[in-house]
Design a protein around this motif. Structure first.
Motif, short mmCIF file in Angstrom:
data_model
loop_
_atom_site.label_atom_id
_atom_site.label_comp_id
_atom_site.label_asym_id
_atom_site.label_seq_id
_atom_site.Cartn_x
_atom_site.Cartn_y
_atom_site.Cartn_z
N GLY A 108 0.81 -1.20 0.00
CA GLY A 108 0.00 0.00 0.00
C GLY A 108 0.85 1.26 0.00
O GLY A 108 1.94 1.33 -0.59
N VAL A 109 0.31 2.27 0.69
CA VAL A 109 1.03 3.55 0.75
C VAL A 109 2.36 3.41 1.47
O VAL A 109 3.33 4.10 1.16
CB VAL A 109 0.14 4.61 1.45
CG1 VAL A 109 0.86 5.95 1.54
CG2 VAL A 109 -1.18 4.77 0.70
N ALA A 110 2.44 2.49 2.44
CA ALA A 110 3.69 2.31 3.18
C ALA A 110 4.83 1.83 2.29
O ALA A 110 6.00 2.01 2.62
CB ALA A 110 3.48 1.34 4.34
N ALA A 111 4.50 1.18 1.16
CA ALA A 111 5.54 0.68 0.27
C ALA A 111 6.12 1.77 -0.63
O ALA A 111 7.12 1.55 -1.29
CB ALA A 111 4.98 -0.46 -0.60
N GLY A 119 2.85 12.93 -1.39
CA GLY A 119 1.93 13.25 -2.47
C GLY A 119 0.57 12.60 -2.29
O GLY A 119 -0.47 13.22 -2.55
N ALA A 120 0.55 11.34 -1.85
CA ALA A 120 -0.72 10.64 -1.63
C ALA A 120 -1.52 11.28 -0.50
O ALA A 120 -2.75 11.44 -0.61
CB ALA A 120 -0.44 9.17 -1.31
N VAL A 121 -0.84 11.68 0.56
CA VAL A 121 -1.54 12.34 1.68
C VAL A 121 -2.14 13.66 1.23
O VAL A 121 -3.29 14.00 1.57
CB VAL A 121 -0.57 12.52 2.87
CG1 VAL A 121 -1.22 13.39 3.94
CG2 VAL A 121 -0.17 11.17 3.45
N VAL A 122 -1.39 14.43 0.46
CA VAL A 122 -1.90 15.72 -0.02
C VAL A 122 -3.11 15.51 -0.93
O VAL A 122 -4.12 16.24 -0.84
CB VAL A 122 -0.78 16.49 -0.75
CG1 VAL A 122 -1.35 17.74 -1.44
CG2 VAL A 122 0.31 16.88 0.23
#
Length: 340
Positions: A108-111, A119-122
């Protein structure tokens, strides 16, 4: 005797070493009253050997050969096994688990790399803000007039129209706070020529009984009488005089409903004819909740309409409709009997 015993022990130790029993470890568990603490020295040596094995170095009792493929691997990344000599009952195996197991691969995002994680958080934050803003603007659009809509009504309309237009309101502007029942009675000419007046039929209660417990009530049971009465009230003044052509149409509609309901209740009786009908409404205020402190009257208020004559064609039309239905049923029965 001491020299003889020492020699015997030395020769025995030589034979044990040749037999592969581990040398000094063979003395573990033996009682040597006058000699040095051989057992303690052996245990210390074994501990040093185990430390050498875990560090990947070559020791006296082990080394890379003792741990196999685990030799030379950094501490904490493998599980090693060290073997030490026993007391004649077989080798003893000591297992050392070095550190935690290897971590599972991240998904997931952790990878993602730190830059892509930011960028994903924004992106998620932007989507969340946009959704909340849209819901808020739609709420202001369907809500009653308030300070925000008065100050920012143009901005709200610019966002809503035309893609997100709503044709309903969140709150009723004037919710109904009364129970209104529509009742009906008739003047009937009996078969022997007498004239009698029926009691009041509560048509609203009849519809309520038909709806209660019915998972799929008909549209007629739910709305016909209610809409007909609302239609009449909206097209008549306080003196029950029709306003325009729609007022006359609402009277005809109520007369038609009256004839159908009285026929359903068999109000005229055998050989009787309905001559006139009269409507009235019974209005009772809904009791307010105890915490409101509001006081309202619980006395019913009646509104009686004048007597309306029932045209003969209306009753004849109902009779003709019933005769046609009966004739159709007889024809269908005859056809089924012929087919049988």
């Amino acid at each position: 005797m001491d020299a003889y015993d020492t020699g015997s022990n030395a020769s025995r130790r030589g034979r044990d070493e040749q037999a592969g029993l581990g040398g000094p470890d063979a003395l573990n568990g033996l009682d040597v009253p006058n000699g040095p603490d051989v057992t303690g020295a052996a245990n210390a040596a074994n501990a040093a050997d185990a430390t050498d094995v875990l560090d990947g170095a070559t020791g006296a009792a082990g080394g890379p050969e003792a741990v196999g493929a685990g030799a030379g691997v950094p501490l904490g990344a493998w599980t090693g096994t060290a073997t030490e000599g026993g007391t004649g009952t077989g080798p003893r195996t000591a297992t050392a688990e070095c550190g935690p197991a290897a971590a599972e691969p991240r998904t997931g995002v952790a990878a993602l790399s730190p830059r892509y994680q930011v960028g994903a958080v924004v992106a998620l934050a932007v989507v969340a803000v946009a959704v909340c803003a849209h819901i808020g603007l739609v709420f202001l659009h369907v809500a009653p007039s308030n300070t925000l809509t008065k100050q920012h009504g143009a901005a709200v309309d610019e966002w809503i129209y035309p893609e997100f237009e709503q044709n309903w309101k969140l709150f009723a502007p004037n919710p109904l706070q009364q129970n209104i029942s529509v009742q009906l009675r008739a003047e009937v000419t009996t078969a022997d020529g007498a004239i009698r007046t029926t009691g009041w039929y509560d048509l609203s209660a009849e519809d309520g009984r038909s709806i209660d417990g019915n998972p799929l009530p008909s549209h007629t049971q739910q709305n016909e009488l209610r809409r007909a009465w609302d239609f009449f009230v909206a097209t008549h003044d306080s003196d029950d005089r029709a306003v325009g052509l729609r007022g006359t149409l609402s009277e005809e509609y109520l007369r038609r409903i009256a004839v159908l309901r009285l026929d359903r209740n068999d109000a005229a009786g055998p050989g009787g004819v309905v001559e006139r009908v009269q409507y009235r409404s019974r209005t009772v205020n809904v009791e307010p909740p105890p915490w409101s402190g509001e006081k309202v009257s619980d006395r019913p208020v009646y509104r009686e309409l004048p007597w309306w004559p029932v045209p003969g064609d209306a009753q004849d039309g109902d009779a003709q409709d019933g005769t046609a239905r009966d004739a159709g049923a007889r024809d269908a029965s005859a056809q089924q009997g012929g087919a049988a």
